[in-house]
Design an enzyme around this catalytic site. Structure first.
Site, PDB file in Angstrom:
ATOM      1  N   GLY A  26       0.584  -5.726  -0.004  1.00 57.16           N
ATOM      2  CA  GLY A  26      -0.186  -5.705  -1.240  1.00 57.16           C
ATOM      3  C   GLY A  26       0.655  -6.054  -2.451  1.00 57.16           C
ATOM      4  N   GLU A  65       1.250  -6.905   7.504  1.00 52.38           N
ATOM      5  CA  GLU A  65       0.048  -6.236   8.009  1.00 52.38           C
ATOM      6  C   GLU A  65      -0.161  -6.399   9.502  1.00 52.38           C
ATOM      7  OE1 GLU A  65       0.357  -7.862   5.238  1.00 52.38           O
ATOM      8  OE2 GLU A  65      -0.553  -6.700   3.613  1.00 52.38           O
ATOM      9  N   ALA A 123       0.839  -1.205   0.000  1.00 48.04           N
ATOM     10  CA  ALA A 123       0.000   0.000   0.000  1.00 48.04           C
ATOM     11  C   ALA A 123       0.873   1.253   0.000  1.00 48.04           C
ATOM     12  CB  ALA A 123      -0.905  -0.006   1.216  1.00 48.04           C
TER      13      ALA A 123
END
Ligand code: NAD
Length: 699
Positions: free
Chosen positions: A102, A125, A61
Site C-alpha cells: 500500500g 501481496e 497496510a
C-alpha cells in the site's frame, strides 16, 4: 499522531509517522486526508510533499489492523489515493528506505515521485495469497511497462529504486535524489519547480500496451504455473496485468477489486495470512514481557561435534558469533571441523558463499578438549549422545566451569529438561534448544522451557534465535515436546494403514498430493527408521497396552534403517534421494497382514489424509490443553517449519479449523469404530470436543 503537517515556505509537507514502518492504519490514512485538505485550503501552499519519518516511506497496510474492521474503514486506501489524484495542487511523494504494498500504491497515486537511492520497492501481496488492491496492478504497468511490473507483482520481491530508475522509458520516478540525506531538501525544491505546471500528470492517464500482447502473457502464464500449483494468486497476477494492457483504467480497477476480494476469501490466502501473523506471535511468550532485560550473548560453546553439534555451530558462525567446540577426543573434534569445512566449501563451490566470508566464519571457530577453556563463554549448547548418564556428566562439568549467569542449553530431543537442569545448582539458567536436522538448514527451533527456567533466559534465547535466523516456538517439557510428540501418533496411524491394506508408496503419494514435502515413510527413511524403533521399544515397556503396528519393527529387523544404509521402506541409489519401491518390503507387509488374519481393503486417499492429519490434531489438542504449547498457532509454525506441512494449508490446526472442528470430531468418531485402529486414541481431546460443541475453532 501518526502523521505530521508542516509548511516550509510555500510547500506543505505531510510526514507519515507510524513506527516501525509507517503502516497505513486508519489514523494515518485520516492524517493524510486531513493534511491534504489543509494544504489545499491554504492559499500560501503551492505544492505538497508526502514522505515518511524514520525507517520507511511506508511498508503498506498496518499489520495491527489485519482482518479488523479498521482496515477497511473510510477513508480506506483507495479513497486516500483518490484524494491525492484529485488534489488541485501537485503532490510529490518523497520515497526512501522502503515503499512496499500500500505504501507504493500511495506513491503511485501522487502526481510526482522522487526516490532516494537504496529504497526497496515491492508489491508483496502475492506472498499473502492475494494481489495489490489499491491500484498497484493498474498503475505500475503504466509507469514501468507490463513486463517489469508483472515481475514485481508476481514475485513479491523487493527491488532497489536505482535499478528501476535505469529501465528505459520508466515513469515511476521523476527524479532520484543524490542521497538519502538530501531527499527532503531535493523534494522541496522539486515541488517548487512543478508547483505551477498544469495539467497535473496522473498515472491513470498513461497508455499501457505490451508489444507482444497475447504471446507475452501466455508465456508468463506458463512461467508461473509451477508457483501456482497450490496457490491461485500468481496466475491472477498475470491476468490482472494483462487487463491493464487491454482495458480502460477504471475497468481495470474494477477487475482488480473483484480479483482481490475473491482471493482474500480463498483458503490459501487465509492460510498464508494466518502463518504471517503466527510467525510473529510465536516470538511472544505470555508471561515474558517484551521489555524483559536480556543477558548478553557474545560467544557460544558447543559440546559435541557430531551431526547436530556441527550444524548448531554453523548457525552461530554464520551470524558472526564466535563458537568454541568441545569434544572428548581430538579425532572427534577434527572430524567435526572437517564436516563444517566441507559444508561451507560446497556453498563456496555453488557460488552461494564468498571465499572471504568463508574464511571469516572459520576464523570464529575454535576447539578444545578441556571444560576449563569454557569459563569465558556466555552460553553453551550441549549436543552429546542422547543418554541421561552422559548428559549428567556434561552438565555437572558445565556447572563447575561456566561463569555465573551463563545460559546452559541442551539439544536433547527426548530427555527431560527438568531432570537435566537438576544436575546443576542453577536450574534457572538451563533451557532446551531443540534444533532440527540438518541444524544449519532447518528453520525451526523448539525452545524448551523447564520448570525453573528464568524469564530473562527465555527472553534471551528467543532473541538469540532471531539472530541466527531461526523461527523459535516455546514448548513445555514433555516426551517429544510439541513436534515429535505429535509425529509419534502420525507414525502409529501410518503403521495401521499398512496393516489394513496400504503400501508405503500409496500412503506417501496421498500425503504428498495433500502437499506434505514428504510422506511418512519417505520421512522415516530420511530420519532413520532405527530412531522410531528405539522409541517404540521404550513405549512397549512404558505403555504395554498401547496399540502398535509391528510392521516397522519387522523392517528394522531386516536392517532397513533408511537412506543412510541405502534401504528402508524404499531402496536408494547412493548419492540420490529418489525413493524406489521395493517388492520385498511390500511382500513383508502382505505376509504380516496375512499372519494377523487381516483381509486387506482399498483405502481412499481421503481416509489416509484424514487419519494422518487428524492424528496430529488430536494430539495437538492435548498438548494445548496441558499448556505444553502456548497457542494453537505455535503448533502450526512447528509443523510448517519443522515437518514440511504445506503452507497453503496453514498448519494442522488451521487446516482443522478450515475443515470445521465439528467435522473433525465426526471423522474421529468414525475412525474409533475401526477394530484395526486404536479407539482409545481417537477419543477427541476434551479441548477439541469442547470447541467443536461450541462451534469454535483453535485459532
Ligand atoms: P552424534 O552421535 O552425531 O554426535 C554426538 C557427539 O557427541 C559425538 O561426536 C560424540 O563424540 C560427542 N560426545 C559424546 N559424549 C560426549 C561428552 N561427554 N563430551 C563431549 N562430547 C561428547 O549425535 P547427534 O545426532 O548430533 O545428537 C546429539 C544430540 O542432539 C542428542 O541429544 C540428540 O537427541 C539431539 N538431536 C538429534 C537430532 C538428529 O536428527 N540427529 C535432532 C535433534 C536433536
Amino acid at each position: 499522531m501518526t502523521t505530521q503537517y508542516q509548511v516550509h515556505g510555500d510547500i506543505a509537507v505531510i510526514t507519515l509517522n507510524n513506527p516501525p514502518v509507517n503502516g497505513l492504519g486508519l489514523a494515518t490514512r485520516q492524517g493524510i486526508a486531513e493534511g491534504m485538505a489543509q494544504a489545499n485550503a491554504d492559499a500560501v501552499v503551492k505544492a505538497i510533499v508526502i514522505t515518511g519519518a524514520g525507517k520507511a516511506f511506508s511498508g503498506g497496510a498496518d499489520i495491527k489492523e489485519f482482518g479488523s474492521p479498521k482496515a477497511v474503514q473510510e477513508p480506506n486506501l483507495l479513497s486516500v489515493i483518490s484524494v491525492l489524484e484529485n488534489s488541485a495542487k501537485p503532490v510529490v511523494a518523497a520515497i526512501h528506505t522502503v515503499a512496499m504494498g500500500g505504501g507504493l500504491e500511495l506513491a503511485l497515486g501522487c502526481h510526482y515521485r522522487i526516490a532516494a537511492p537504496g529504497t526497496s520497492i515491492a508489491l508483496p501481496e502475492v506472498k499473502l495469497g492475494f494481489i495489490p488492491g489499491a491500484g498497484g496492478t493498474q498503475r505500475l504497468p503504466r509507469v514501468l511497462g507490463a513486463e517489469a511490473a508483472l515481475n514485481i507483482i508476481v514475485s513479491g520481491e523487493p527491488i532497489k529504486a536505482e535499478m528501476l530508475a535505469m529501465l528505459p522509458g520508466q515513469k515511476l520516478f521523476d527524479k532520484m535524489s543524490a542521497s538519502a540525506e538530501s531527499l527532503a531538501e531535493e523534494a522541496l525544491a522539486y515541488a517548487r519547480s512543478v508547483a505551477d505546471v498544469r495539467p497535473l500528470p496522473l498515472i491513470r492517464n498513461l497508455p499501457c500496451k505490451h508489444p507482444q500482447g497475447d504471446a507475452y502473457f501466455q508465456f508468463a502464464r506458463n512461467m508461473v504455473k509451477g508457483m501456482s500449483k497450490n496457490f491461485p494468486a500468481p496466475a491472477k497476477c498475470v491476468d490482472i496485468v494483462e487487463i491493464a494492457t487491454q482495458k480502460k483504467f477504471d475497468d481495470g480497477m474494477a477487475a482488480e477489486r473483484e480479483i482481490f476480494m475473491n482471493l482474500m476469501l480463498t483458503a490459501e490466502s487465509k492460510a498464508l495470512r494466518h502463518l504471517f501473523l503466527a510467525e510473529r506471535a510465536a516470538s511472544k511468550i505470555p508471561d515474558v514481557p517484551a521489555d524483559t532485560a536480556q543477558r548478553t550473548i557474545n560467544s557460544i560453546a558447543v559440546i559435541g561435534a557430531g551431526t547436530m553439534g556441527g550444524g548448531i555451530a554453523m548457525n552461530f558462525l554464520n551470524a558472526g558469533i564466535p563458537v568454541k567446540m568441545l569434544e572428548m577426543k581430538q579425532e572427534a573434534l577434527d572430524r567435526g571441523v572437517a564436516t563444517i569445512r566441507k559444508n561451507y566449501e560446497a556453498q563456496v563451490k555453488k557460488g552461494k558463499l564468498k571465499q572471504d566470508k568463508y574464511d571469516q566464519r572459520m576464523a570464529l571457530l575454535t576447539t578444545t578438549l578441556s571444560y576449563d577453556d569454557l569459563t569465558g563463554t556466555d552460553m553453551v549448547i550441549e549436543a552429546v549422545f542422547e543418554e541421561i548418564g552422559v548428559k549428567e556428566a556434561v552438565f555437572k562439568e558445565l556447572d563447575r566451569v561456566m561463569k555465573p549467569g551463563a545460559i546452559l542449553a541442551s539439544n536433547t530431543s527426548t530427555l527431560d529438561v527438568d531432570k537435566i537442569a537438576s544436575f546443576t545448582k542453577r536450574p534457572q539458567d538451563v533451557v532446551g534448544l531443540h534444533f532440527f536436522s540438518p541444524a544449519n538448514v532447518m528453520k525451526l527451533l523448539e525452545v524448551v522451557r523447564g520448570k525453573a527456567t528464568a524469564i530473562d533466559v527465555m527472553a534471551t534465547v528467543m532473541s538469540v534465535a532471531k539472530k541466527i535466523r531461526k523461527t523459535a516456538v516455546v514448548s513445555g517439557v514433555c516426551d517429544g515436546f510439541i513436534g515429535n510428540r505429535m509425529i509419534e501418533q502420525y507414525g502409529r496411524q501410518g503403521g495401521f494403514l499398512l496393516d489394513e491394506g496400504c503400501t508405503p508408496a500409496q500412503v506417501d503419494k496421498a500425503m504428498e498430493k495433500f502437499g506434505m514435502a514428504m510422506g511418512p515413510f519417505r520421512m522415516g527413511d530420511l530420519a532413520g527408521n532405527d530412531i522410531g524403533w528405539a522409541i517404540r521399544k521404550r513405549r512397549y515397556q512404558e505403555k504395554p497396552n498401547m496399540k502398535y503396528s509391528k510392521t516397522a519393527d519387522l523392517l528394522c529387523e531386516k536392517g532397513r534403517f533408511g537412506q543412510k544404509v541405502g534401504k528402508g521402506w524404499y531402496d536408494y541409489v547412493e548419492g540420490k534421494r529418489d525413493a524406489i519401491p521395493n517388492a520385498e518390503v511390500v511382500t513383508m507387509i502382505e505376509e504380516h497382514r496375512k499372519a494377523l488374519g487381516i483381509t486387506p481393503r482399498k483405502i481412499s486417499d481421503e481416509e489416509i489424509v484424514q487419519r494422518l492429519v487428524f492424528s496430529l490434531v488430536n494430539e495437538a489438542a492435548h498438548i494445548l490443553e496441558e499448556g505444553i504449547a502456548n497457542k494453537a498457532s505455535d503448533i502450526d509454525i512447528v509443523y510448517i517449519f519443522g515437518y514440511g506441512f504445506p503452507a497453503h494449508r496453514g498448519g494442522p490446526m488451521n487446516y482443522a479449523d478450515q475443515v470445521g472442528l465439528f467435522n473433525v470430531v465426526q471423522a474421529m468418531n468414525r475412525f474409533a469404530l475401526n477394530p484395526l485402529d486404536d479407539a482409545t486414541f481417537w477419543k477427541p481431546a476434551p479441548l477439541l470436543a469442547k470447541l467443536a460443541a461450541e462451534g469454535k475453532s483453535f485459532n
